[in-house]
Design a protein around this motif. Structure first.
Motif, PDB file in Angstrom:
ATOM      1  N   UNK A 459     -42.635 -47.670 -10.285  1.00 53.35           N
ATOM      2  CA  UNK A 459     -41.238 -47.556 -10.752  1.00 53.35           C
ATOM      3  C   UNK A 459     -40.476 -46.526  -9.922  1.00 53.35           C
ATOM      4  N   UNK A 460     -41.120 -45.409  -9.632  1.00 49.80           N
ATOM      5  CA  UNK A 460     -40.421 -44.371  -8.857  1.00 49.80           C
ATOM      6  C   UNK A 460     -40.173 -44.823  -7.421  1.00 49.80           C
ATOM      7  N   UNK A 461     -41.129 -45.589  -6.917  1.00 46.67           N
ATOM      8  CA  UNK A 461     -40.930 -46.150  -5.570  1.00 46.67           C
ATOM      9  C   UNK A 461     -39.734 -47.107  -5.582  1.00 46.67           C
ATOM     10  N   UNK A 462     -39.639 -47.918  -6.655  1.00 49.78           N
ATOM     11  CA  UNK A 462     -38.529 -48.880  -6.766  1.00 49.78           C
ATOM     12  C   UNK A 462     -37.186 -48.147  -6.853  1.00 49.78           C
ATOM     13  N   UNK A 463     -37.176 -47.037  -7.572  1.00 46.75           N
ATOM     14  CA  UNK A 463     -35.927 -46.255  -7.687  1.00 46.75           C
ATOM     15  C   UNK A 463     -35.492 -45.781  -6.297  1.00 46.75           C
ATOM     16  N   UNK A 464     -36.476 -45.350  -5.520  1.00 43.93           N
ATOM     17  CA  UNK A 464     -36.169 -44.883  -4.159  1.00 43.93           C
ATOM     18  C   UNK A 464     -35.625 -46.024  -3.312  1.00 43.93           C
ATOM     19  N   UNK A 465     -36.217 -47.223  -3.477  1.00 49.88           N
ATOM     20  CA  UNK A 465     -35.702 -48.388  -2.730  1.00 49.88           C
ATOM     21  C   UNK A 465     -34.229 -48.614  -3.086  1.00 49.88           C
ATOM     22  N   UNK A 466     -33.961 -48.661  -4.391  1.00 43.05           N
ATOM     23  CA  UNK A 466     -32.593 -48.944  -4.850  1.00 43.05           C
ATOM     24  C   UNK A 466     -31.610 -47.936  -4.255  1.00 43.05           C
TER      25      UNK A 466
END
Ligand SMILES: Cc1cc2nc3c(=O)[nH]c(=O)nc-3n(C[C@H](O)[C@H](O)[C@H](O)COP(=O)(O)OP(=O)(O)OC[C@H]3O[C@@H](n4cnc5c(N)ncnc54)[C@H](O)[C@@H]3O)c2cc1C
Length: 569
Positions: A459-466
């Motif tokens: 989830x934190x990786x996805x936040x960084x992508x966004x």
């Protein structure tokens, strides 16, 4: 039930003809083995079966393929998210499963993004304490990546030195195609943000190789390449295997079970002829499963006997476990600077010419694993849904009718860019597939039930992508076309399986209690049984996995050939 037994005993039986099975077939037949290859789907020859030169507007649906053809009417894959008569079920969480059912598996329409894993990708536990290390190092698999580069052909550049990204190994590359306008604009913005943008690495020829011509840039790679200029298992691996005269292909052969003898060794495969529903048994001295990660796990779990009550090669109980997919999400942006762009020849391969390898420092960022970014945009062939909702676009004159509407389309055509993040999930035991005790497929074969969830690492990786993709779009002077999703929405993370990079369900390892296969992808419990798909992976990486499936399959087949020479198998 009447079983039809093959009179012949083959040296090797391979199940599945995709990336892994095709590679194993080439290496083993060229090493002199008599190989039978079982493929559940029908034969498929891209030279005659591909609709590479057809226009979307020639179909009544403008190229839209509906449920049966989710990537478009002309997509070169038989199979899909749902296959009639072949269900699967969900236990915990969610999972989507895209299956190919044809000679060549999913390699006729895959994206051909062919990235080597780097040295750190094989020893993640040593680096951050999560997951497990592989039982092999980068140096052990490197010769096989080199063989693939040289034999299959791949374009790209060596950028490890220029970018300082040590986990992006060099390769042996053909020249990459020139970047297109939208890619150059993305690169400009990323240069200012200190995000590396480099030539992509796709297994598509830009120079002739081994009798295959260079790509002619029609951009329709997903339909299957009629000129064999890009990689498919059939064009590149099965063609030389057939030339040896040592390969027998049986299509329409749905493997049900690995058969075993009194000594506990594999004796062959029991399969269903999908045309007649008759049960056949093919006998072989060695069995190689390459039916794709989850199908191979299913086969092992369904190969139960008194001797192997939990399924074959499963004394560890690990078959089906540690199932991963790449993380993935996409953000697109409207870029006014790309509006009303003069038409220019933006032809190229059917994929991106530039991409972003993982550049971040995970220790500083607070999530353990990285991702790469696939870039989209440009003047692709319009199809169903093209620029839908144009009346609502920023700066739109309202859509209108006739000539006005056409003028609007021309203004917006090419004015959008896309960023797709593809990252590493940390492998966990509680993400797994197992046999559903209550459901069988149309041939009575028990099906898989999936359990898959994301953790905060993803989830934190996805936040960084966004955040990153939105920053790049703004830096380009544009605006994202969607709002930032919330944590409750997993920051927009795609459901597991949706990125179609399944791996790990028959993982390798040094400890037979914690792994299914040894360092040669050979079952700890059954020495003449091997797996040659994504199943052996101990972890994903911030890269797509298929180049590593093929390098591992080549290495496994080399090992089998060597052991056969020494009389060890
Ligand atoms: C649209 C799309 C784009 C992709 N893009 C990329 C990309 O750019 N880069 C990348 O690295 N990866 C990509 N992938 C993933 C890639 O296609 C897979 O990783 C790869 O094909 C896996 O190879 P495989 O040999 O394990 O399985 P497959 O290619 O799926 O082949 C398995 C074969 O086994 C057969 N089979 C299954 N069960 C049985 C059975 N019981 N008996 C007999 N035969 C059986 C199937 O019919 C199939 O032909 C993409 C996938 C899709 C769908």
């Amino acid at each position: 039930m009447q079983v039809i037994r093959s009179p012949k005993v083959y040296d090797v039986c391979i199940v599945g003809s995709g990336a892994g099975g095709g590679t194993a077939a080439k290496v083993l037949t060229e090493a002199g083995a008599d190989v039978v290859l079982l493929e559940a789907g029908p034969m498929w020859d891209s030279a005659k079966d591909s609709a590479m030169f057809a226009w979307n507007y020639d179909t009544p649906t403008r190229g839209w393929g509906g449920d049966k053809k989710p990537f478009g009417t002309y997509d070169g894959c038989l199979g899909g998210w749902q296959i009639d008569g072949e269900p699967y079920t969900i236990g915990t969480g969610a999972w989507r499963w895209f299956r190919g059912r044809m000679l060549g598996g999913r390699t006729h329409h895959w994206g051909r993004i062919s990235l080597r894993f780097g040295p750190s990708d094989f020893r993640r536990r040593s680096i951050d304490g999560l997951g497990d290390d592989w039982p092999i190092t980068y140096d052990e698999i490197k010769p096989y990546y080199d063989k693939l580069d040289e034999f299959v052909g791949i374009f790209g550049t060596n950028h490890a030195k220029d970018t300082g990204l040590a986990n992006e190994p060099d390769g042996i590359f053909q020249p990459p195609p020139s970047p297109r306008a939208h890619e150059l604009l993305i690169k400009k913005a990323c240069d200012r943000l200190k995000i590396p943008v480099v030539p992509s690495r796709l297994s598509i020829l830009t120079r002739p190789l081994n009798g295959r011509p260079a790509c002619h840039y029609c951009g329709q790679c997903g339909r299957g390449c009629a000129t064999h200029s890009n990689f498919s298992s059939v064009s590149v691996m099965l063609a030389p295997a057939l030339r040896t005269g040592k390969l027998t292909i049986v299509s329409g052969a749905m493997a049900r079970e690995v058969t075993t003898g009194p000594d506990g060794l594999a004796t062959g495969i029991s399969y269903v002829d999908t045309a007649t529903s008759a049960e056949h048994q093919v006998r072989a001295r060695i069995v190689v499963l390459a039916a794709s990660c989850c199908e191979s796990a299913r086969l092992l779990l369904n190969s139960k006997s008194t001797r192997f009550p939990a399924g074959l090669a499963n004394s560890s109980g690990v078959v089906g476990k540690y199932l991963t997919d790449s993380t993935g999400l996409s953000v697109s942006g409207f870029i006014p600077a790309l509006m009303d762009l003069p038409r220019y020849n933006s032809d190229g391969v059917g994929g991106m010419h530039l991409y972003v390898p993982w550049w971040g420092d995970n220790k500083a960022l607070g999530f353990p694993r990285g991702y790469h970014v696939e870039l989209g945009g440009g003047f692709g062939m319009p199809g169903y849904g093209f620029l839908g909702g144009i009346q609502n676009f920023p700066q739109s004159r309202g859509g209108g009718y006739g000539a006005d509407l056409k003028a609007e389309y021309r203004r917006y055509y090419g004015a959008f860019v896309g960023f797709a993040g593809r990252g590493e999930q940390v492998a966990r035991e509680d993400c797994y597939c197992e046999i559903d005790p209550n459901t069988v497929d149309q041939w009575g074969i028990p099906v898989l039930r999936f359990h898959h969830t994301w953790s905060d690492h993803e989830r934190l990786q996805a936040k960084h992508m966004q955040e990153t993709f939105r920053t790049i779009i703004q830096e380009m002077g544009g605006e994202p076309t969607s709002a930032m999703p919330a944590r409750e929405q997993d920051y927009g993370l795609a459901v597991g399986g949706l990125i179609i990079h399944e791996a790990g369900a028959t993982r390798m390892g040094s400890d037979p209690k914690r792994s299914v296969l040894n360092a040669h992808c050979q079952a700890h419990d059954v020495r003449n049984l091997f797996v040659a798909d994504g199943g052996p992976f101990v972890s994903q990486a911030d890269k797509n996995l298929t180049w590593t499936i093929m390098a591992l399959a080549w290495r496994t087949a080399d090992y089998i050939a060597e052991e056969r020479r020494k009389g060890g198998l």
